[in-house]
Design a protein around this motif. Structure first.
Motif: not given
Ligand code: FAD
Length: 379
Positions: A10-16
């Protein structure tokens, strides 16, 4: 589903997507203190972002893109201070050549149009000025448009530099990690990959030509399709051209590097194989472009081609990118569909994405790039 041995990461933001736009967005968000994870199906810079022509061009942009493009160009000029690497940026200037009187009239109309909208970065130049800047061009040219602060940079190095800068601020990159499915459960976005499920409150889709499938999963399909854009690079030749060139009446993008090689392109369409994640060269079409170069620089007639390649790029129906919050789901931001011109925009659009994600409002208007501008589409 996540395997029991692999806890939800888990992180604040996931970038795909770890192209230039994903890496630049990750950098700008991580620099502001967000914890960011980037999931990349292949390796960072594998696709368009690492194999493009490197043109840093505000010249010839559609009107809605100009403010973004000018803002992005200022980052290119200060890249070394911003990310610790200038990415080989050379402010060579960019020129669009007119070869007939009618093409020069077209150039004049373009510059007048920009001036009517308050933009003065594109300058009309006459034949003499053009030949002062590039004395080796064939004498039939009639003038053109010149942008002095444009230039070029090295694509793979630029993408890698943004990735490294993002990592310095704590961003985590997972390569070889294709996201098959995205879903929002409660307050969390989940991204399912063969190596487990990743979670975050916020999701950013920077998946280039593959982004359409992810938008479709959220229920907002967009008319985006892939094209295989081609480039070729020549053997070395003595220096003869300093600026980056395009033509008015035919496709061309052209520059000579310090090592003497010449890169030739100009949105030349080859073959794109989206499922195989691969682009292929159509040599017959490359010949056309080689002929344009020889018309403008006859002394290159016998210059050999070292290699040619094609990268997979995302094109939209109105030739503008999607830079937009989702209209259907919360905490989802899109940035894709750069239509063959997204390298120059990478540094600036990464900043705008960070503002969309972290502040909820960008510092420049992005209405022209909204995901719902195409109207309803059949799923
Ligand atoms: C030959 C060529 C020449 C060009 N010349 C120029 C130029 O001179 N100037 C200019 O401004 N622009 C140019 N462009 C366009 C420019 O390269 C692109 O617009 C830009 O790089 C797009 O960046 P991106 O990050 O959106 O996409 P990409 O670089 O395609 O990155 C997207 C990434 O997402 C990953 N991905 C996709 N789906 C998934 C998934 N489901 N899970 C995980 N990862 C995923 C992909 O593997 C890819 O690495 C050129 C393009 C090409 C191909």
């Amino acid at each position: 589903m996540n395997k029991p041995s692999q806890p939800l990461r888990e992180t604040d933001v996931l970038v795909v997507g770890g192209g230039l736009h994903g890496s630049s967005s990750a950098f700008h968000m991580a620099q502001r203190g967000a914890s960011v994870t980037v999931l990349e199906a292949d390796y960072v810079g594998r696709h368009s972002s690492g194999v493009n022509a490197g043109g840093v061009r505000t010249l010839g942009r559609p009107l809605p893109e100009i403010p973004l493009s000018l803002m992005s160009r200022e980052i290119w000029h200060t890249l070394a201070e911003t990310i610790g690497d200038d990415a080989g940026f050379v402010p060579s200037g960019q020129m669009k050549i007119a070869e007939t009187q009618a093409e020069l009239d077209e150039c004049r109309e373009r510059v007048d149009l920009l001036e009517a909208h308050g933009f003065s970065h594109e300058k009309l130049i006459d034949r003499e000025t053009l030949l002062d800047i590039e004395p080796n061009i064939a004498p039939h040219v009639t003038g053109g448009v010149w942008v002095e602060r444009d230039g070029y940079a090295l694509p793979f190095r630029a993408t890698t530099a943004f990735r490294l800068a993002a990592q310095k601020h704590g961003a985590i990159f997972h390569e070889g990690t294709p996201v098959g499915r995205i879903e929002q459960r409660g307050e969390r976005w989940l991204a399912h990959t063969p190596s487990g499920t990743f979670a975050a409150e916020k999701l950013v889709v920077t998946a280039g030509a593959w982004a359409g499938e992810l938008a479709r999963q959220v229920g907002e399909p967009v008319p985006v399709h892939p094209e295989g854009l081609m480039l070729m690079v020549t053997h070395r030749v003595a220096p003869f051209c300093r600026s980056t060139l395009g033509a008015t009446g035919r496709p061309l993008s052209f520059k000579q590097f310090d090592n003497g090689t010449v890169v030739i392109g100009g949105k030349l369409i080859g073959i794109a194989d989206l499922p195989a994640r691969h682009g292929e060269v159509d040599f017959a079409r490359l010949v056309k472009s080689a002929n344009t170069v020889v018309d403008l620089f006859p002394h290159l007639r016998n210059l050999g081609i070292n290699r040619a390649w094609a990268g997979v790029e995302a094109f939209t129906d109105d030739s503008l990118p999607v830079i937009s919050p989702s209209r259907r789901a919360s905490n989802l931001t899109y940035s894709f569909g750069y239509c063959g011109s997204g390298f120059q925009l990478g540094p600036g659009c990464g900043r705008l994405v960070s503002e969309l994600v972290l502040d909820g409002r960008p510092s420049l208007p992005l209405d022209a790039f909204a995901i719902d501008r195409f109207g309803p589409m059949v799923h």
